[in-house]
Design an enzyme around this catalytic site. Structure first.
Site, PDB file in Angstrom:
ATOM      1  N   TYR A  60       0.866  -1.179   0.000  1.00 25.24           N
ATOM      2  CA  TYR A  60       0.000   0.000   0.000  1.00 25.24           C
ATOM      3  C   TYR A  60       0.902   1.228   0.000  1.00 25.24           C
ATOM      4  CZ  TYR A  60      -3.836  -3.062   1.595  1.00 25.24           C
ATOM      5  OH  TYR A  60      -4.784  -4.060   1.725  1.00 25.24           O
ATOM      6  N   PHE A 205     -13.119  -5.111   1.240  1.00 25.41           N
ATOM      7  CA  PHE A 205     -14.258  -4.452   0.596  1.00 25.41           C
ATOM      8  C   PHE A 205     -15.533  -4.678   1.414  1.00 25.41           C
ATOM      9  CE2 PHE A 205     -12.627  -4.286  -4.096  1.00 25.41           C
ATOM     10  CZ  PHE A 205     -11.684  -3.356  -3.721  1.00 25.41           C
ATOM     11  N   PRO A 206     -15.499  -4.409   2.736  1.00 26.88           N
ATOM     12  CA  PRO A 206     -16.699  -4.638   3.561  1.00 26.88           C
ATOM     13  C   PRO A 206     -17.876  -3.761   3.146  1.00 26.88           C
ATOM     14  CG  PRO A 206     -15.074  -3.364   4.774  1.00 26.88           C
ATOM     15  CD  PRO A 206     -14.392  -3.835   3.522  1.00 26.88           C
ATOM     16  N   LEU A 207     -17.588  -2.662   2.445  1.00 27.23           N
ATOM     17  CA  LEU A 207     -18.653  -1.792   1.935  1.00 27.23           C
ATOM     18  C   LEU A 207     -18.769  -1.902   0.421  1.00 27.23           C
ATOM     19  CD1 LEU A 207     -18.023   1.334   4.203  1.00 27.23           C
ATOM     20  CD2 LEU A 207     -19.750  -0.450   4.461  1.00 27.23           C
ATOM     21  N   GLY A 210     -17.593   0.871  -1.933  1.00 27.04           N
ATOM     22  CA  GLY A 210     -18.448   2.049  -2.063  1.00 27.04           C
ATOM     23  C   GLY A 210     -19.850   1.766  -2.536  1.00 27.04           C
ATOM     24  N   THR A 213     -22.648   2.216   0.019  1.00 25.62           N
ATOM     25  CA  THR A 213     -22.909   3.544   0.573  1.00 25.62           C
ATOM     26  C   THR A 213     -23.649   4.427  -0.422  1.00 25.62           C
ATOM     27  OG1 THR A 213     -20.778   4.395  -0.192  1.00 25.62           O
ATOM     28  CG2 THR A 213     -20.843   3.403   1.997  1.00 25.62           C
TER      29      THR A 213
END
Length: 283
Positions: A60, A205-207, A210, A213
């Site tokens: 990262y 990628f728990p969301l 994007g 949301t």
């Protein structure tokens, strides 16, 4: 009440809602994102709010996220677990090269130890399995580092159930990190294995990168409205309810978004709401 903590490696309790550092770097996890001082402030605030699991990786940035973690948090509070990853080399914002030869893994681990300013990495995750190197050799290198005291626990990233079972026959594994969220549950067989063997499952990628949301499923909006919460908070709360092994580490560079994410741990979903949310994957 859902469990607030998970015993990593059956010995080290961590708060299940952690913090991931990928979003502290630029697009493609390459270079910086915004001002360095802002990234440091978000990391420190996460720990102030009770986060004890920080998830990062050597690629990262590359290297940048680990450096930020060390600058913000070292010397680390006794209850904070820093997890990092090795086994992938980056050469640009869109180029990822799997590198799982034992000598590569040893060198990557040594570099992470220096950047994180520690003698032992709490959780060292094999970022990708190298198809050109026998798994026994890859895990053997990590086992060697563990025996030398440079790794406390070993984790896997992006693996299927068969690979987890194979790894467990070779050595002790503490965690798995796969893509998993309210809309993407392809890794449920892996989650079942984690539950059976006492492994932490860190969903990336728990969301849904994007998607959860933004606009979309009416049921998500309805449940969010009922709790005075955001869509993202409901998606994270669902993960915490779905299995005690799930330890999501959503990341952000925004102080406001950080507070919102961490407040998701306060949302208590009803059985009826969970039933409706569970049906989303089949919709």
């Amino acid at each position: 009440m859902i469990p607030a903590t998970f015993p990593l490696g059956a010995e080290r309790p961590v708060r299940r809602l952690g913090f991931g550092t990928a979003q502290l770097t630029g697009p493609g996890y390459w270079g910086p994102r915004g001002e360095r001082a802002d990234a440091l402030a978000v990391l420190r605030r996460a720990v102030e709010r009770g986060v004890t699991l920080i998830d990062t990786a050597d690629n990262y940035g590359p290297e940048l996220a680990e450096e930020l973690v060390a600058q913000a948090l070292h010397p680390y509070p006794a209850d904070v677990v820093v997890a990092t990853k090795g086994g992938v080399v980056r050469t640009s914002d869109h180029a990822w090269h799997i590198a799982g030869r034992p000598e590569q893994l040893r060198a990557m681990c040594e570099a992470s130890l220096r950047r994180l300013r520690v003698e032992t990495i709490d959780l060292y995750q094999l970022h990708r399995l190298d198809p050109a190197v026998p798994l026994a050799e890859q895990l053997g290198a990590l086992d060697e580092l563990r025996r030398a005291g440079k790794i406390r626990h070993i984790g896997l990233d992006s693996v299927d159930a068969g690979q987890v079972e194979q790894a467990l026959r070779l050595t002790a594994i503490a965690s798995v990190q796969n893509r998993f969220n309210l809309l993407d549950r392809a890794s449920e067989p892996v989650l079942d294995l984690c539950e059976a063997h006492g492994l932490a499952f860190l969903p990336w990628f728990p969301l849904a990168n994007g998607a959860l949301t933004e606009g979309g499923a009416a049921v998500l909006d309805r449940v969010a409205h009922a709790h005075g919460a955001s869509r993202g908070q409901i998606a994270l709360a669902w993960l915490l309810h779905r299995s005690p092994a799930l330890c999501p580490t959503p990341g952000t560079g925004s102080p406001k978004h950080l507070e919102e994410n961490l407040d998701a741990a306060r949302v208590q979903l009803s059985e009826a709401e969970l039933t409706d949310l569970n049906a989303l994957a089949q919709a």
